[in-house]
Design a protein around this motif. Sequence first.
Motif, PDB file in Angstrom:
ATOM      1  N   GLY A  70      16.642  22.162  14.635  1.00 13.49           N
ATOM      2  CA  GLY A  70      16.982  20.820  14.174  1.00 13.49           C
ATOM      3  C   GLY A  70      15.750  19.994  13.907  1.00 13.49           C
ATOM      4  O   GLY A  70      14.615  20.374  14.228  1.00 13.49           O
ATOM      5  N   ILE A  71      15.969  18.817  13.320  1.00 10.62           N
ATOM      6  CA  ILE A  71      14.864  17.992  12.853  1.00 10.62           C
ATOM      7  C   ILE A  71      13.929  17.562  13.982  1.00 10.62           C
ATOM      8  O   ILE A  71      12.709  17.547  13.816  1.00 10.62           O
ATOM      9  CB  ILE A  71      15.389  16.758  12.072  1.00 10.62           C
ATOM     10  CG1 ILE A  71      14.214  15.994  11.444  1.00 10.62           C
ATOM     11  CG2 ILE A  71      16.248  15.862  12.964  1.00 10.62           C
ATOM     12  CD1 ILE A  71      14.649  14.932  10.460  1.00 10.62           C
ATOM     13  N   TYR A  72      14.475  17.252  15.154  1.00  9.59           N
ATOM     14  CA  TYR A  72      13.600  16.766  16.228  1.00  9.59           C
ATOM     15  C   TYR A  72      12.828  17.896  16.889  1.00  9.59           C
ATOM     16  O   TYR A  72      11.715  17.689  17.388  1.00  9.59           O
ATOM     17  CB  TYR A  72      14.399  15.948  17.238  1.00  9.59           C
ATOM     18  CG  TYR A  72      14.975  14.709  16.601  1.00  9.59           C
ATOM     19  CD1 TYR A  72      14.151  13.734  16.046  1.00  9.59           C
ATOM     20  CD2 TYR A  72      16.359  14.523  16.506  1.00  9.59           C
ATOM     21  CE1 TYR A  72      14.668  12.616  15.432  1.00  9.59           C
ATOM     22  CE2 TYR A  72      16.884  13.404  15.892  1.00  9.59           C
ATOM     23  CZ  TYR A  72      16.042  12.452  15.350  1.00  9.59           C
ATOM     24  OH  TYR A  72      16.554  11.349  14.737  1.00  9.59           O
ATOM     25  N   ASP A  73      13.383  19.098  16.868  1.00  5.78           N
ATOM     26  CA  ASP A  73      12.619  20.264  17.300  1.00  5.78           C
ATOM     27  C   ASP A  73      11.436  20.465  16.353  1.00  5.78           C
ATOM     28  O   ASP A  73      10.305  20.739  16.792  1.00  5.78           O
ATOM     29  CB  ASP A  73      13.517  21.506  17.315  1.00  5.78           C
ATOM     30  CG  ASP A  73      12.777  22.754  17.755  1.00  5.78           C
ATOM     31  OD1 ASP A  73      12.092  22.711  18.798  1.00  5.78           O
ATOM     32  OD2 ASP A  73      12.873  23.785  17.058  1.00  5.78           O
ATOM     33  N   ALA A  74      11.677  20.320  15.053  1.00 10.34           N
ATOM     34  CA  ALA A  74      10.606  20.439  14.063  1.00 10.34           C
ATOM     35  C   ALA A  74       9.560  19.340  14.254  1.00 10.34           C
ATOM     36  O   ALA A  74       8.352  19.581  14.163  1.00 10.34           O
ATOM     37  CB  ALA A  74      11.185  20.381  12.650  1.00 10.34           C
ATOM     38  N   MET A  75      10.018  18.126  14.529  1.00 10.83           N
ATOM     39  CA  MET A  75       9.079  17.027  14.754  1.00 10.83           C
ATOM     40  C   MET A  75       8.224  17.276  16.003  1.00 10.83           C
ATOM     41  O   MET A  75       7.024  16.961  16.012  1.00 10.83           O
ATOM     42  CB  MET A  75       9.847  15.708  14.860  1.00 10.83           C
ATOM     43  CG  MET A  75      10.400  15.221  13.534  1.00 10.83           C
ATOM     44  SD  MET A  75      11.468  13.776  13.745  1.00 10.83           S
ATOM     45  CE  MET A  75      11.125  12.887  12.239  1.00 10.83           C
ATOM     46  N   ASN A  76       8.823  17.843  17.026  1.00 14.96           N
ATOM     47  CA  ASN A  76       8.065  18.174  18.230  1.00 14.96           C
ATOM     48  C   ASN A  76       6.991  19.217  17.940  1.00 14.96           C
ATOM     49  O   ASN A  76       5.896  19.177  18.518  1.00 14.96           O
ATOM     50  CB  ASN A  76       8.997  18.659  19.339  1.00 14.96           C
ATOM     51  CG  ASN A  76       9.685  17.515  20.055  1.00 14.96           C
ATOM     52  OD1 ASN A  76       9.227  16.375  20.035  1.00 14.96           O
ATOM     53  ND2 ASN A  76      10.809  17.805  20.693  1.00 14.96           N
ATOM     54  N   LYS A  77       7.288  20.154  17.042  1.00 18.15           N
ATOM     55  CA  LYS A  77       6.272  21.125  16.633  1.00 18.15           C
ATOM     56  C   LYS A  77       5.109  20.413  15.937  1.00 18.15           C
ATOM     57  O   LYS A  77       3.942  20.768  16.141  1.00 18.15           O
ATOM     58  CB  LYS A  77       6.886  22.169  15.698  1.00 18.15           C
ATOM     59  CG  LYS A  77       7.865  23.111  16.374  1.00 18.15           C
ATOM     60  CD  LYS A  77       8.458  24.099  15.373  1.00 18.15           C
ATOM     61  CE  LYS A  77       9.479  25.012  16.039  1.00 18.15           C
ATOM     62  NZ  LYS A  77      10.070  25.974  15.079  1.00 18.15           N
ATOM     63  N   GLY A  78       5.440  19.426  15.132  1.00 14.89           N
ATOM     64  CA  GLY A  78       4.397  18.653  14.466  1.00 14.89           C
ATOM     65  C   GLY A  78       3.535  17.885  15.454  1.00 14.89           C
ATOM     66  O   GLY A  78       2.309  17.852  15.337  1.00 14.89           O
TER      67      GLY A  78
END
Length: 252
Positions: A70-78
């Motif tokens: 999901g988007i927030y998992d992706a943001m956490n990777k960033g």
Amino acid sequence: MKAFKPVLSVITVVYNNERDIERTMLSVLTQTYPRIEYIIIDGKSTDGTLKVINRYKDQVAKIFSEKDNGIYDAMNKGLAAANGDYVLFMNSGDEFYSRDTVQKVFESAPDADIYYGETEMIDADGKSLGQRRHKAPKTFTWMDFRYGMSISHQAIYVRRSLAGPYDNRYKLSADIDWIIRAASQAEKIVNVNQYVAKYLVGGVSKAKHRQSLMERFDIMQRYYGLIPTVFNHFVIAFNLGWYWLKNRRTND
């Protein structure tokens, strides 16, 4: 006096958005401010998104393309990949307001914990829909989100040391929780008093509006209390209805 020139990590999260990704990337890559670390988190797109991204790969600090939760998992990777002094999320479809936006933000005041500004809404064709309904407050503290998200995600620069991970229990509204947490730790918050971002209307939170509202209510009652949050949502509903009657759109 030494000029204040911190490194800004700009993070773009994208999945299957071949149409808009180039516009967002060029908005970042053509900034006049030189100290930008650009990070792109792609959710293993299956359209032509990666082809567009790779066209500019020599100008991007880090590119990740893998499945996420999901988007927030992706943001956490960033966030985990960021090395800058500040972080900013500029997701696919969104843009900086002008080529010198970042430069103007950091020239507005030195060494703030958070910088924020105003956002212009745009449609799928890039046409302006005007200012957001939630106008950025003149001054901002963590309490100011009790009547809604008054600063858009694309318009807030957060010192990286204050930028904790997104809470993955929320699938659509974790950005509200994230900004409240950062603001509650901030000592110096600066309004740059100008437009800093263009926000593409729509997105997942619009498509799943009910779930987004339920998450937002849960976040607000955690920070502000249940009874005040119930009362504040009557105020939010009234303001939304009044704005719609005057403008025939919500501009969220």
